[in-house]
Design a protein around this motif. Structure first.
Motif, PDB file in Angstrom:
ATOM      1  N   LEU A   1      -7.777  -4.916 -10.079  1.00  0.00           N
ATOM      2  CA  LEU A   1      -7.486  -3.869  -9.110  1.00  0.00           C
ATOM      3  C   LEU A   1      -5.981  -3.700  -8.952  1.00  0.00           C
ATOM      4  N   TYR A   2      -5.248  -4.804  -8.889  1.00  0.00           N
ATOM      5  CA  TYR A   2      -3.791  -4.735  -8.764  1.00  0.00           C
ATOM      6  C   TYR A   2      -3.182  -3.998  -9.964  1.00  0.00           C
ATOM      7  N   GLU A   3      -3.618  -4.344 -11.166  1.00  0.00           N
ATOM      8  CA  GLU A   3      -3.069  -3.704 -12.362  1.00  0.00           C
ATOM      9  C   GLU A   3      -3.427  -2.222 -12.413  1.00  0.00           C
ATOM     10  N   GLU A   4      -4.634  -1.880 -11.945  1.00  0.00           N
ATOM     11  CA  GLU A   4      -5.019  -0.464 -11.888  1.00  0.00           C
ATOM     12  C   GLU A   4      -4.090   0.311 -10.958  1.00  0.00           C
ATOM     13  N   LEU A   5      -3.880  -0.209  -9.752  1.00  0.00           N
ATOM     14  CA  LEU A   5      -3.046   0.485  -8.778  1.00  0.00           C
ATOM     15  C   LEU A   5      -1.595   0.549  -9.243  1.00  0.00           C
ATOM     16  N   LEU A   6      -1.155  -0.501  -9.919  1.00  0.00           N
ATOM     17  CA  LEU A   6       0.218  -0.539 -10.422  1.00  0.00           C
ATOM     18  C   LEU A   6       0.468   0.590 -11.421  1.00  0.00           C
ATOM     19  N   GLY A   7      -0.591   1.025 -12.101  1.00  0.00           N
ATOM     20  CA  GLY A   7      -0.456   2.075 -13.107  1.00  0.00           C
ATOM     21  C   GLY A   7      -0.481   3.484 -12.551  1.00  0.00           C
ATOM     22  N   TYR A   8      -0.747   3.638 -11.260  1.00  0.00           N
ATOM     23  CA  TYR A   8      -0.767   4.983 -10.678  1.00  0.00           C
ATOM     24  C   TYR A   8       0.653   5.541 -10.615  1.00  0.00           C
ATOM     25  N   PRO A   9       0.815   6.830 -10.851  1.00  0.00           N
ATOM     26  CA  PRO A   9       2.163   7.416 -10.793  1.00  0.00           C
ATOM     27  C   PRO A   9       2.677   7.496  -9.364  1.00  0.00           C
TER      28      PRO A   9
ATOM     29  N   GLN B   1       8.300   8.825  -5.959  1.00  0.00           N
ATOM     30  CA  GLN B   1       9.317   8.251  -5.087  1.00  0.00           C
ATOM     31  C   GLN B   1       9.716   6.867  -5.580  1.00  0.00           C
ATOM     32  N   PRO B   2      10.940   6.439  -5.317  1.00  0.00           N
ATOM     33  CA  PRO B   2      11.323   5.073  -5.681  1.00  0.00           C
ATOM     34  C   PRO B   2      10.532   4.052  -4.866  1.00  0.00           C
ATOM     35  N   VAL B   3      10.087   2.995  -5.544  1.00  0.00           N
ATOM     36  CA  VAL B   3       9.356   1.915  -4.878  1.00  0.00           C
ATOM     37  C   VAL B   3      10.300   0.719  -4.781  1.00  0.00           C
ATOM     38  N   PRO B   4      10.682   0.323  -3.588  1.00  0.00           N
ATOM     39  CA  PRO B   4      11.643  -0.780  -3.460  1.00  0.00           C
ATOM     40  C   PRO B   4      11.069  -2.097  -3.972  1.00  0.00           C
ATOM     41  N   GLU B   5      11.920  -2.887  -4.628  1.00  0.00           N
ATOM     42  CA  GLU B   5      11.486  -4.200  -5.105  1.00  0.00           C
ATOM     43  C   GLU B   5      11.274  -5.156  -3.939  1.00  0.00           C
ATOM     44  N   ALA B   6      12.012  -4.954  -2.866  1.00  0.00           N
ATOM     45  CA  ALA B   6      11.847  -5.757  -1.659  1.00  0.00           C
ATOM     46  C   ALA B   6      11.863  -4.814  -0.472  1.00  0.00           C
ATOM     47  N   ASP B   7      11.003  -5.089   0.525  1.00  0.00           N
ATOM     48  CA  ASP B   7      10.916  -4.239   1.702  1.00  0.00           C
ATOM     49  C   ASP B   7      12.012  -4.654   2.676  1.00  0.00           C
ATOM     50  N   ILE B   8      13.134  -3.927   2.646  1.00  0.00           N
ATOM     51  CA  ILE B   8      14.264  -4.245   3.509  1.00  0.00           C
ATOM     52  C   ILE B   8      14.310  -3.213   4.626  1.00  0.00           C
TER      53      ILE B   8
ATOM     54  N   LEU C   1       5.568   7.610   0.593  1.00  0.00           N
ATOM     55  CA  LEU C   1       4.680   6.953  -0.363  1.00  0.00           C
ATOM     56  C   LEU C   1       5.341   5.767  -1.057  1.00  0.00           C
ATOM     57  N   GLY C   2       6.607   5.896  -1.443  1.00  0.00           N
ATOM     58  CA  GLY C   2       7.243   4.807  -2.173  1.00  0.00           C
ATOM     59  C   GLY C   2       7.231   3.502  -1.396  1.00  0.00           C
ATOM     60  N   ARG C   3       7.647   3.553  -0.152  1.00  0.00           N
ATOM     61  CA  ARG C   3       7.693   2.337   0.658  1.00  0.00           C
ATOM     62  C   ARG C   3       6.294   1.852   1.009  1.00  0.00           C
ATOM     63  N   TRP C   4       5.369   2.790   1.293  1.00  0.00           N
ATOM     64  CA  TRP C   4       4.001   2.387   1.636  1.00  0.00           C
ATOM     65  C   TRP C   4       3.314   1.771   0.418  1.00  0.00           C
ATOM     66  N   ARG C   5       3.553   2.328  -0.738  1.00  0.00           N
ATOM     67  CA  ARG C   5       3.004   1.769  -1.978  1.00  0.00           C
ATOM     68  C   ARG C   5       3.554   0.357  -2.201  1.00  0.00           C
ATOM     69  N   GLY C   6       4.859   0.184  -2.001  1.00  0.00           N
ATOM     70  CA  GLY C   6       5.448  -1.141  -2.161  1.00  0.00           C
ATOM     71  C   GLY C   6       4.823  -2.152  -1.234  1.00  0.00           C
ATOM     72  N   LYS C   7       4.567  -1.752   0.007  1.00  0.00           N
ATOM     73  CA  LYS C   7       3.947  -2.646   0.989  1.00  0.00           C
ATOM     74  C   LYS C   7       2.540  -3.050   0.552  1.00  0.00           C
ATOM     75  N   LEU C   8       1.732  -2.068   0.144  1.00  0.00           N
ATOM     76  CA  LEU C   8       0.352  -2.368  -0.243  1.00  0.00           C
ATOM     77  C   LEU C   8       0.287  -3.224  -1.504  1.00  0.00           C
ATOM     78  N   LEU C   9       1.101  -2.896  -2.505  1.00  0.00           N
ATOM     79  CA  LEU C   9       1.060  -3.640  -3.760  1.00  0.00           C
ATOM     80  C   LEU C   9       1.589  -5.062  -3.589  1.00  0.00           C
ATOM     81  N   THR C  10       2.596  -5.236  -2.741  1.00  0.00           N
ATOM     82  CA  THR C  10       3.106  -6.591  -2.505  1.00  0.00           C
ATOM     83  C   THR C  10       2.022  -7.469  -1.889  1.00  0.00           C
ATOM     84  N   GLY C  11       1.294  -6.928  -0.913  1.00  0.00           N
ATOM     85  CA  GLY C  11       0.212  -7.688  -0.297  1.00  0.00           C
ATOM     86  C   GLY C  11      -0.898  -8.004  -1.277  1.00  0.00           C
ATOM     87  N   LEU C  12      -1.251  -7.022  -2.119  1.00  0.00           N
ATOM     88  CA  LEU C  12      -2.321  -7.246  -3.095  1.00  0.00           C
ATOM     89  C   LEU C  12      -1.886  -8.245  -4.163  1.00  0.00           C
ATOM     90  N   ALA C  13      -0.623  -8.194  -4.585  1.00  0.00           N
ATOM     91  CA  ALA C  13      -0.134  -9.159  -5.573  1.00  0.00           C
ATOM     92  C   ALA C  13      -0.239 -10.577  -5.025  1.00  0.00           C
TER      93      ALA C  13
END
Length: 273
Positions: free
Chosen positions: A197-205, A208-215, A173-185
């Motif tokens: 919508l972006y701010e709503e999703l950003l507030g979901y718990p 897992q750690p969400v990477p700042e960059a998808d490496i 979830l952490g990496r998948w969330r990072g991928k989806l939110l980066t695209g939406l941002a």
């Protein structure tokens, strides 16, 4: 899954009457990381002319606005805004999906969904609201999802990341969330209507750690979606398809997300073998 469609934001003359086309084109050029010289080569005009258009010293023709927008890969809805800012009428029009003229588009969508069986697939609009989906998507991706998330319009991003949605079943979830939110941002920077919508999703718990960059890892080719289904963990690769020759705003913003098995165990499970 029931169809649900929400029209995108309408571009109006009032919204652009105080904005000239030159600064808008310059904004798109910078977003695309293209220099004036590079754009001039692509469009077959001089860099001096591009500079004059951007500063307002030269008023571009209707054809020039569309030519520059084409080479900057500006979405059709925003091309209408550029035309309005330049004093021209929009060229892209919008028909609702229930318009008889849209029947070929809906037929093509249904054909794609049927042809992708037994793998999941979903058709979305620009907000990622579901237009249609196939049976494998409904069966695998809505398992255990709360009823309030399945009321139209169903948003695929909300479905994936909401704690009452797929999120508890997404192993990575952490990496998948990072991928989806980066695209939406990135999209919300171009379309302010997506910001809530972006701010709503950003507030979901997310535990897992969400990477700042998808490496990616050293041997990682693609990021799979790892989804727990009963006692199994299925692994999917996602691809996106759009109607590249669409002449209508509604059809140009349709996106088909197709999921393919990322390993032999998932392929065998989906094929029933």
């Amino acid at each position: 899954m029931g169809a649900g469609h929400r029209e995108g934001a309408k571009v109006t003359a009032e919204a652009v009457e105080r904005t000239q086309v030159g600064p808008l084109l310059a904004q798109w050029r910078r977003r695309r990381g293209v220099s004036q010289l590079e754009l001039s080569h692509l469009a077959g005009v001089s860099a001096r002319h591009v500079g004059f258009v951007e500063t307002g010293r030269s008023q571009p023709s209707r054809e020039m606005v569309l030519r520059l927008a084409e080479h900057l890969d500006v979405p059709p809805r925003e091309r209408n805004a550029l035309l309005l800012a330049a004093g021209y009428a929009p060229v892209y029009h919008e028909k609702p999906l229930d318009d008889p003229a849209m029947r070929p588009v809906l037929d093509a969508v249904r054909r794609v969904l049927r042809g992708h069986h037994p793998y999941p697939a979903v058709v979305m609009d620009g907000r990622r609201d579901v237009i249609a989906s196939n049976e494998p998507f409904d069966r695998l991706f809505t398992e255990g999802v709360a009823a309030h998330l399945l009321r139209p319009p169903v948003n695929v991003l909300r479905l994936a990341l909401h704690p009452d949605g797929m999120a508890p079943r997404i192993v990575n979830l952490g990496r998948w969330r990072g991928k989806l939110l980066t695209g939406l941002a990135r999209r919300s920077a171009l379309d302010g209507n997506l910001r809530p919508l972006y701010e709503e999703l950003l507030g979901y718990p997310c535990e897992q750690p969400v990477p700042e960059a998808d490496i990616p890892g050293p041997d990682e080719i693609m990021l799979p979606l790892e989804l727990r289904c009963g006692e199994r963990v299925l692994s999917f690769l996602a691809t996106f398809t759009t109607f590249g020759t669409a002449r209508d705003l509604t059809s140009s913003e349709l996106i088909i997300e197709s999921f393919f098995p990322a390993d032999d165990d998932t392929a065998a499970y989906l094929s029933g073998s």
